[in-house]
Scaffold this motif. Structure first.
Motif, PDB file in Angstrom:
ATOM      1  N   LYS A  31       9.157  23.314  38.994  1.00  0.00           N
ATOM      2  CA  LYS A  31       8.556  21.978  38.855  1.00  0.00           C
ATOM      3  C   LYS A  31       8.018  21.471  40.186  1.00  0.00           C
ATOM      4  O   LYS A  31       7.027  20.747  40.225  1.00  0.00           O
ATOM      5  N   THR A  32       8.659  21.850  41.285  1.00  0.00           N
ATOM      6  CA  THR A  32       8.185  21.465  42.612  1.00  0.00           C
ATOM      7  C   THR A  32       6.828  22.102  42.878  1.00  0.00           C
ATOM      8  O   THR A  32       5.917  21.448  43.395  1.00  0.00           O
ATOM      9  N   THR A  34       4.620  22.933  40.662  1.00  0.00           N
ATOM     10  CA  THR A  34       3.666  22.210  39.830  1.00  0.00           C
ATOM     11  C   THR A  34       3.278  20.885  40.471  1.00  0.00           C
ATOM     12  O   THR A  34       2.099  20.502  40.475  1.00  0.00           O
ATOM     13  N   ARG A  35       4.243  20.187  41.052  1.00  0.00           N
ATOM     14  CA  ARG A  35       3.941  18.918  41.742  1.00  0.00           C
ATOM     15  C   ARG A  35       3.046  19.161  42.947  1.00  0.00           C
ATOM     16  O   ARG A  35       2.134  18.378  43.223  1.00  0.00           O
ATOM     17  N   TRP A  36       3.295  20.242  43.692  1.00  0.00           N
ATOM     18  CA  TRP A  36       2.438  20.585  44.837  1.00  0.00           C
ATOM     19  C   TRP A  36       0.997  20.801  44.370  1.00  0.00           C
ATOM     20  O   TRP A  36       0.058  20.345  45.018  1.00  0.00           O
ATOM     21  N   THR A  38      -0.443  19.578  41.652  1.00  0.00           N
ATOM     22  CA  THR A  38      -0.983  18.285  41.225  1.00  0.00           C
ATOM     23  C   THR A  38      -1.400  17.441  42.423  1.00  0.00           C
ATOM     24  O   THR A  38      -2.423  16.767  42.397  1.00  0.00           O
ATOM     25  N   ALA A  39      -0.625  17.522  43.504  1.00  0.00           N
ATOM     26  CA  ALA A  39      -0.905  16.755  44.715  1.00  0.00           C
ATOM     27  C   ALA A  39      -1.982  17.402  45.585  1.00  0.00           C
ATOM     28  O   ALA A  39      -2.420  16.804  46.562  1.00  0.00           O
TER      29      ALA A  39
END
Length: 73
Positions: A31-32, A34-36, A38-39
């Motif tokens: 999930k981290t 995926t957040r990277w 997205t950011a």
């Protein structure tokens, strides 16, 4: 293919990694990763089914940069 021994190229094409494989390299949760993405910290490609894939060369470059930053500090 595993995250510990990914192949650089397969049939002349860039190897793509799953979020789980990238997470294993960075020792973080998928999930981290995926957040990277997205950011905008790491580029990703979407498969026709909507799943994220990451270019191995880009992932390894980022990993090397972060590793060098930690060693310099």
């Amino acid at each position: 293919m595993t995250a510990t021994t990914p192949q650089s190229r397969q049939n002349g094409q860039e190897q793509l990694l799953t979020p789980g494989e990238v997470a294993s390299l960075f020792r973080v949760d998928p999930k981290t990763v995926t957040r990277w993405a997205t950011a905008g910290r790491i580029g990703s490609i979407r498969t026709p089914g909507g799943h994220r894939r990451f270019r191995e060369s880009e992932v390894r470059t980022l990993l090397a940069e972060l590793t060098n930053d930690v060693r310099s500090a």
